[in-house]
Design a protein around this motif. Sequence first.
Motif: not given
Length: 124
Positions: A1-9, A29-37, A99-102
């Motif tokens: 699927q999709v993994q997200l890793v944040e950094s910079g804090g 395949f494509r990241i349609n939208r990304m948000d920060w919460y 995200a759209t993923y394979l």
Amino acid sequence: QVQLVESGGGLVQAGGTLRLSCAASGRIFRINRMDWYRQAPGKQRELVAGITSGDNTNYADSVKGRFTISRDNAENTVYLQMNRLNSEDTAVYYCNADATYLSGAYYRNRNDFWGQGTQVTVSS
């Protein structure tokens, strides 16, 4: 699927700056939208900023003019430049992706991919 890793804090004095990054990986395949919460202690998680695949952006009123969201589509990475930080910006910041993923032989879409969070602490 999709993994997200944040950094910079980190810890910064009031008036300072930080730049957060969120890198997406997986069978994307494509990241349609990304948000920060962000979520401060004792408060609900709130949307800070978002960016679409077409680079349309939106911001919470509390960060307009101070924060800038951007993305690098080639690297599947989103950034949050945070300027003029104040104590009310102290929170754990999370990245979210639509995200759209394979998956096997099929493309699927989900909007609930989350990173592990990165702590931002602003000292006054």
